[in-house]
Design a protein around this motif. Structure first.
Motif, mmCIF file in Angstrom:
data_model
loop_
_atom_site.group_PDB
_atom_site.id
_atom_site.type_symbol
_atom_site.label_atom_id
_atom_site.label_comp_id
_atom_site.label_asym_id
_atom_site.label_seq_id
_atom_site.Cartn_x
_atom_site.Cartn_y
_atom_site.Cartn_z
ATOM 1 N N LEU A 125 0.834 -1.204 0.000
ATOM 2 C CA LEU A 125 0.000 0.000 0.000
ATOM 3 C C LEU A 125 0.868 1.254 0.000
ATOM 4 C CD1 LEU A 125 -2.968 1.050 0.235
ATOM 5 C CD2 LEU A 125 -2.617 1.111 2.712
ATOM 6 N N THR A 126 1.946 1.217 0.753
ATOM 7 C CA THR A 126 2.879 2.348 0.786
ATOM 8 C C THR A 126 3.535 2.543 -0.581
ATOM 9 O OG1 THR A 126 3.344 1.933 3.134
ATOM 10 C CG2 THR A 126 4.922 3.291 1.922
ATOM 11 N N ASP A 127 3.864 1.428 -1.232
ATOM 12 C CA ASP A 127 4.460 1.528 -2.567
ATOM 13 C C ASP A 127 3.485 2.163 -3.556
ATOM 14 O OD1 ASP A 127 6.758 0.348 -1.641
ATOM 15 O OD2 ASP A 127 6.164 -1.686 -2.243
ATOM 16 N N LEU A 128 2.205 1.809 -3.443
ATOM 17 C CA LEU A 128 1.198 2.389 -4.336
ATOM 18 C C LEU A 128 1.078 3.891 -4.135
ATOM 19 C CD1 LEU A 128 -1.648 -0.303 -4.068
ATOM 20 C CD2 LEU A 128 -0.144 0.126 -6.019
ATOM 21 N N ILE A 134 -2.447 5.570 -5.871
ATOM 22 C CA ILE A 134 -3.535 5.632 -4.903
ATOM 23 C C ILE A 134 -3.529 7.010 -4.249
ATOM 24 C CG2 ILE A 134 -2.141 4.715 -2.991
ATOM 25 C CD1 ILE A 134 -4.629 3.304 -1.975
ATOM 26 N N GLU A 135 -4.712 7.543 -3.983
ATOM 27 C CA GLU A 135 -4.826 8.861 -3.366
ATOM 28 C C GLU A 135 -4.529 8.762 -1.862
ATOM 29 O OE1 GLU A 135 -5.315 11.652 -4.950
ATOM 30 O OE2 GLU A 135 -5.551 10.674 -6.890
ATOM 31 N N GLN A 136 -4.083 9.890 -1.298
ATOM 32 C CA GLN A 136 -3.732 9.935 0.116
ATOM 33 C C GLN A 136 -4.910 9.534 1.005
ATOM 34 O OE1 GLN A 136 -0.554 10.870 1.471
ATOM 35 N NE2 GLN A 136 -1.459 10.012 3.332
ATOM 36 N N GLU A 137 -6.101 9.988 0.632
ATOM 37 C CA GLU A 137 -7.286 9.690 1.438
ATOM 38 C C GLU A 137 -7.568 8.187 1.461
ATOM 39 O OE1 GLU A 137 -12.056 10.871 1.692
ATOM 40 O OE2 GLU A 137 -10.714 11.916 0.292
ATOM 41 N N GLU A 141 -7.231 5.565 4.727
ATOM 42 C CA GLU A 141 -8.353 4.723 5.126
ATOM 43 C C GLU A 141 -7.961 3.245 5.172
ATOM 44 O OE1 GLU A 141 -12.865 3.578 3.542
ATOM 45 O OE2 GLU A 141 -11.810 5.341 2.749
ATOM 46 N N LYS A 142 -7.267 2.782 4.123
ATOM 47 C CA LYS A 142 -6.866 1.379 4.073
ATOM 48 C C LYS A 142 -5.776 1.074 5.098
ATOM 49 C CE LYS A 142 -8.141 0.502 -0.729
ATOM 50 N NZ LYS A 142 -7.700 0.058 -2.058
#
Length: 247
Positions: A125-128, A134-137, A141-142
């Motif tokens: 997720l951090t890589d995305l 992926i958006e910050q929001e 959330e994830k």
């Protein structure tokens, strides 16, 4: 050393508070501290109904010294030693059955896999986010969802591991106890693990054959559906202190 002593006192308090039951009204007993002298104190246990609502709510109960309860258990245990096969063997078999059932151990291994999987997803997720996919929001959330799940799984794993460790500790202690009894040695001091392993609850107080209240009568209800009774735990304790108890 002091920290260990404090922890043992706290554990013993928790154990008794969940196992001591008033023989007159059925309420649990609570621990209180009384002054023996101006400088020394002693822990006692008394019916919570009487302490909260007044002695008239449970007039036959008395405050029982903690040391009297411990001494009474030792007295009851000496009777148990003469009936080893019927009682202690049942307890040992129950513990052995629990240890043979590896459901909890399998669950711990599955939890380890689940935790590793979520940590990997969290890393991806951090890589995305770094790659702008992926958006910050959505990331926040994830990430929060992963953290909550990790916390839940980690808590469950810690609980199961502690439970497995306690069962192994009890099994080891009970095996030692088997050897003690087979060698015809008696338990000479209060042992919390033995107490918790054998006793389901303790009924404090009762009546004699003529129906008169006997507040220092203790009934140990064992986990194998048997009972051991000490008719007057206070008198026995005093006799033991004076060395006049008849074996």
């Amino acid at each position: 050393m002091q920290a260990t002593g404090n922890r043992e006192r706290y554990t013993r308090q928790f154990t008794f508070s969940s196992m001591l039951e008033c023989g007159y009204c059925g309420h649990k007993l609570s621990r209180r501290t009384r002054h023996q002298t101006t400088t020394t104190k002693k822990p006692v246990w008394q019916c919570m109904n009487a302490t909260k609502n007044g002695i008239d709510s449970c007039p036959n109960c008395k405050a029982v010294d903690e040391v009297i309860i411990e001494n009474a258990f030792l007295e009851a245990f000496r009777l148990l030693a003469d009936n080893f096969d019927d009682v202690l063997q049942s307890v040992l078999n129950t513990i052995e059955d629990i240890l043979k059932d590896d459901i909890e151990l399998k669950r711990v291994k599955q939890l380890e896999k689940d935790i590793s999987s979520i940590e990997s997803k969290k890393s991806r997720l951090t890589d995305l986010l770094i790659d702008g996919k992926i958006e910050q929001e959505d990331y926040d959330e994830k990430k929060l969802s992963f953290q909550r799940k990790l916390h839940q799984l980690t808590e469950e794993k810690a609980y199961l591991e502690e439970n497995i460790g306690q069962q192994k500790n009890i099994s080891k202690r009970m095996s030692q106890l088997r050897q003690i009894l087979e060698n015809e040695d008696a338990l000479d001091e209060f042992d919390r693990i033995v107490f918790e392993s054998i006793v389901e609850k303790v009924i404090v107080g009762g009546y004699d054959e003529e129906g008169n209240p006997t507040p220092y009568k203790l009934t140990f209800v064992l986990k194998c559906d048997q009972t051991l009774k000490v008719d007057n735990a206070k008198a026995d304790y005093r006799a033991n202190q004076k060395g006049t108890k008849v074996s």
